[in-house]
Write a protein that holds these residues in place. Sequence first.
Motif, PDB file in Angstrom:
ATOM      1  N   UNK A  10      33.628 -72.434 -30.559  1.00  0.00           N
ATOM      2  CA  UNK A  10      33.284 -71.184 -29.887  1.00  0.00           C
ATOM      3  C   UNK A  10      32.036 -70.542 -30.487  1.00  0.00           C
ATOM      4  N   UNK A  11      31.898 -70.581 -31.807  1.00  0.00           N
ATOM      5  CA  UNK A  11      30.733 -69.982 -32.450  1.00  0.00           C
ATOM      6  C   UNK A  11      29.447 -70.617 -31.930  1.00  0.00           C
ATOM      7  N   UNK A  12      29.518 -71.885 -31.542  1.00  0.00           N
ATOM      8  CA  UNK A  12      28.357 -72.573 -30.978  1.00  0.00           C
ATOM      9  C   UNK A  12      28.163 -72.285 -29.494  1.00  0.00           C
ATOM     10  N   UNK A  13      29.276 -72.246 -28.749  1.00  0.00           N
ATOM     11  CA  UNK A  13      29.176 -72.168 -27.286  1.00  0.00           C
ATOM     12  C   UNK A  13      29.326 -70.764 -26.718  1.00  0.00           C
ATOM     13  N   UNK A  14      30.040 -69.890 -27.456  1.00  0.00           N
ATOM     14  CA  UNK A  14      30.355 -68.528 -26.966  1.00  0.00           C
ATOM     15  C   UNK A  14      31.142 -68.570 -25.653  1.00  0.00           C
ATOM     16  N   UNK A  15      31.923 -69.621 -25.463  1.00  0.00           N
ATOM     17  CA  UNK A  15      32.736 -69.773 -24.249  1.00  0.00           C
ATOM     18  C   UNK A  15      34.145 -69.269 -24.538  1.00  0.00           C
ATOM     19  N   UNK A  35      28.440 -63.256 -41.907  1.00  0.00           N
ATOM     20  CA  UNK A  35      29.513 -64.249 -41.881  1.00  0.00           C
ATOM     21  C   UNK A  35      29.031 -65.480 -42.635  1.00  0.00           C
ATOM     22  N   UNK A  36      29.977 -66.350 -42.956  1.00  0.00           N
ATOM     23  CA  UNK A  36      29.619 -67.587 -43.661  1.00  0.00           C
ATOM     24  C   UNK A  36      30.303 -68.756 -42.956  1.00  0.00           C
ATOM     25  N   UNK A  37      30.864 -69.662 -43.726  1.00  0.00           N
ATOM     26  CA  UNK A  37      31.388 -70.916 -43.200  1.00  0.00           C
ATOM     27  C   UNK A  37      32.622 -70.713 -42.318  1.00  0.00           C
ATOM     28  N   UNK A  38      33.151 -71.815 -41.803  1.00  0.00           N
ATOM     29  CA  UNK A  38      34.163 -71.764 -40.745  1.00  0.00           C
ATOM     30  C   UNK A  38      35.358 -70.876 -41.066  1.00  0.00           C
ATOM     31  N   UNK A  69      31.327 -68.480 -48.868  1.00  0.00           N
ATOM     32  CA  UNK A  69      31.540 -67.045 -48.728  1.00  0.00           C
ATOM     33  C   UNK A  69      30.658 -66.172 -49.606  1.00  0.00           C
ATOM     34  N   UNK A  70      30.301 -66.571 -50.864  1.00  0.00           N
ATOM     35  CA  UNK A  70      29.466 -65.663 -51.657  1.00  0.00           C
ATOM     36  C   UNK A  70      28.116 -65.356 -51.011  1.00  0.00           C
ATOM     37  N   UNK A  71      27.606 -66.269 -50.196  1.00  0.00           N
ATOM     38  CA  UNK A  71      26.323 -66.026 -49.528  1.00  0.00           C
ATOM     39  C   UNK A  71      26.440 -64.813 -48.609  1.00  0.00           C
ATOM     40  N   UNK A  72      27.530 -64.756 -47.830  1.00  0.00           N
ATOM     41  CA  UNK A  72      27.729 -63.623 -46.925  1.00  0.00           C
ATOM     42  C   UNK A  72      27.972 -62.334 -47.696  1.00  0.00           C
ATOM     43  N   UNK A  73      28.746 -62.407 -48.773  1.00  0.00           N
ATOM     44  CA  UNK A  73      29.000 -61.223 -49.590  1.00  0.00           C
ATOM     45  C   UNK A  73      27.717 -60.748 -50.261  1.00  0.00           C
ATOM     46  N   UNK A  74      26.901 -61.673 -50.736  1.00  0.00           N
ATOM     47  CA  UNK A  74      25.648 -61.313 -51.392  1.00  0.00           C
ATOM     48  C   UNK A  74      24.670 -60.641 -50.425  1.00  0.00           C
ATOM     49  N   UNK A  75      24.802 -60.904 -49.135  1.00  0.00           N
ATOM     50  CA  UNK A  75      23.944 -60.234 -48.159  1.00  0.00           C
ATOM     51  C   UNK A  75      24.212 -58.729 -48.135  1.00  0.00           C
ATOM     52  N   UNK A 124      25.970 -60.553 -36.054  1.00  0.00           N
ATOM     53  CA  UNK A 124      26.048 -61.334 -37.289  1.00  0.00           C
ATOM     54  C   UNK A 124      24.876 -62.300 -37.438  1.00  0.00           C
ATOM     55  N   UNK A 125      24.680 -62.783 -38.649  1.00  0.00           N
ATOM     56  CA  UNK A 125      23.666 -63.794 -38.922  1.00  0.00           C
ATOM     57  C   UNK A 125      24.015 -65.093 -38.206  1.00  0.00           C
ATOM     58  N   UNK A 126      23.017 -65.776 -37.720  1.00  0.00           N
ATOM     59  CA  UNK A 126      23.243 -67.006 -36.953  1.00  0.00           C
ATOM     60  C   UNK A 126      23.293 -68.241 -37.843  1.00  0.00           C
ATOM     61  N   UNK A 127      22.959 -68.089 -39.128  1.00  0.00           N
ATOM     62  CA  UNK A 127      22.918 -69.241 -40.030  1.00  0.00           C
ATOM     63  C   UNK A 127      24.128 -69.292 -40.961  1.00  0.00           C
ATOM     64  N   UNK A 128      25.206 -68.578 -40.607  1.00  0.00           N
ATOM     65  CA  UNK A 128      26.351 -68.494 -41.507  1.00  0.00           C
ATOM     66  C   UNK A 128      27.107 -69.798 -41.671  1.00  0.00           C
ATOM     67  N   UNK A 129      27.262 -70.548 -40.596  1.00  0.00           N
ATOM     68  CA  UNK A 129      28.043 -71.772 -40.665  1.00  0.00           C
ATOM     69  C   UNK A 129      27.434 -72.741 -41.678  1.00  0.00           C
ATOM     70  N   UNK A 130      28.271 -73.202 -42.587  1.00  0.00           N
ATOM     71  CA  UNK A 130      27.810 -74.103 -43.633  1.00  0.00           C
ATOM     72  C   UNK A 130      27.539 -73.407 -44.951  1.00  0.00           C
ATOM     73  N   UNK A 131      27.427 -72.066 -44.916  1.00  0.00           N
ATOM     74  CA  UNK A 131      27.236 -71.307 -46.148  1.00  0.00           C
ATOM     75  C   UNK A 131      28.593 -70.890 -46.692  1.00  0.00           C
TER      76      UNK A 131
END
Length: 428
Positions: free
Chosen positions: A405-410, A202-205, A263-269, A254-261
């Motif tokens: 939610x991505x931060x809290x999982x609530x 995953x990547x950004x929001x 979309x090409x970063x996630x696709x390149x993975x 999913x990767x935990x460092x996606x937020x802030x990246x």
Amino acid sequence: MRKALAAVAGLAVAGLVLAGCSGSGDNGGAKGSDDDSKVEVFTWWAAGSEKAGLDALVKVFNEQHPDTEFINAAVAGGAGSNAKNALASRLKANNPPDSFQAHAGAELTDYIEADKLEDLSSFYEDNGLNDVFPETLLDRLTVDGKIYSVPSNIHRANVVWVNTSLLSDAGIDPKSAPADLDAWMADMDKLKAAGVQTPLSVATDWTQVQLFENVLLSVLGAEDYQGLWDGSTKFDSDEVTKAIDAYTKLLSYANTDGTGQDWPVATDMVIDGTAAYNVMGDWALAEFDAKGKTYGTDYTTWPTPGTEGMFDFLADSFTLTVGAPHAGGAKNWLKTISSAEGQKAFNLAKGSIPARTDADPADYPEYQQGAIKSFSEDTVVSSLAHGAAVKVSWLNDITSAIGQFVSTQDGDTLQDALAQAQSKALGK
């Protein structure tokens, strides 16, 4: 997280500025000049496959309208949020570009209500577009009997991009899509057991919102998913609870460092074998092509599990602004992007499919041929993350809730926030 919240805030500012303009009356109904000596076109296509698509369009435009100078007013960054903020400021100052990019559908609502867009219904009639654009698309472009934008393409948002080698090495057939989300996550367990640390990227929001809309579509089905946007399906329903539970589990792969990246970063993975799957719109096709990957060999695609027979729709479209300094130039631009030649050049570069029904599928590679067929046969629904389903303010509220939610999982807090956002948007 800071970057994700900045993007959300940027979208919110754009929505607020537009809302603030709507009652000013400074230039409501004003007509721009018919000057066609130039056209200033405002987009967020400033890099990568998006810029390649724009460049291909401009080349056709220059051939078709050599006496009209093209002025590129692209604004980079933020998956379009930076551009939307800059655009809102210009519209508020009554300094509009001649034409600007927006997602077709509900995203245009704020601009229409603020009286910033010209009615293009007569343009459609004059150029025969009602005869070459499908009814499914025309319905999504029409607001109170009028059409305010011209689409350059159609994208599909419920696509899983698959690294074939990782799946084959784990004993999974990459060309056979799992029947549902549970079967897909069972395959992710196999991948983890085989040593793949990040089965899903995953990547950004907005990519997280797009993944969530895919889960909603898979769990609810097309009819109930579409019901979320008119209130016939409630966000506090048991089915949405099931979707949130499935989304929670998916994120655990999913990767935990996606937020802030971006979309090409996630696709390149997926391209480099760091991840096995990525849910992304078919603009990702150009990214795979740019990295020299072969469809059907290095990677493959299938609809997000549980969404077979559904096409999650969005489209890039262009407008004619009220008070455009070069309205004649803008109309020339709209003629090019709606032409058979313009759409072919653009979509071959961007990975999307033409909006025109008279396009020849044989002109396109394998993935796009399948997408053309699916759009003509499948149940079409409107994308949430890309402005087709809801207006900007509602999407902002959902994006903010998903970010938290991505931060809290609530899950309970997420569902409460989604229900409140629905009630606020629909006034119910």
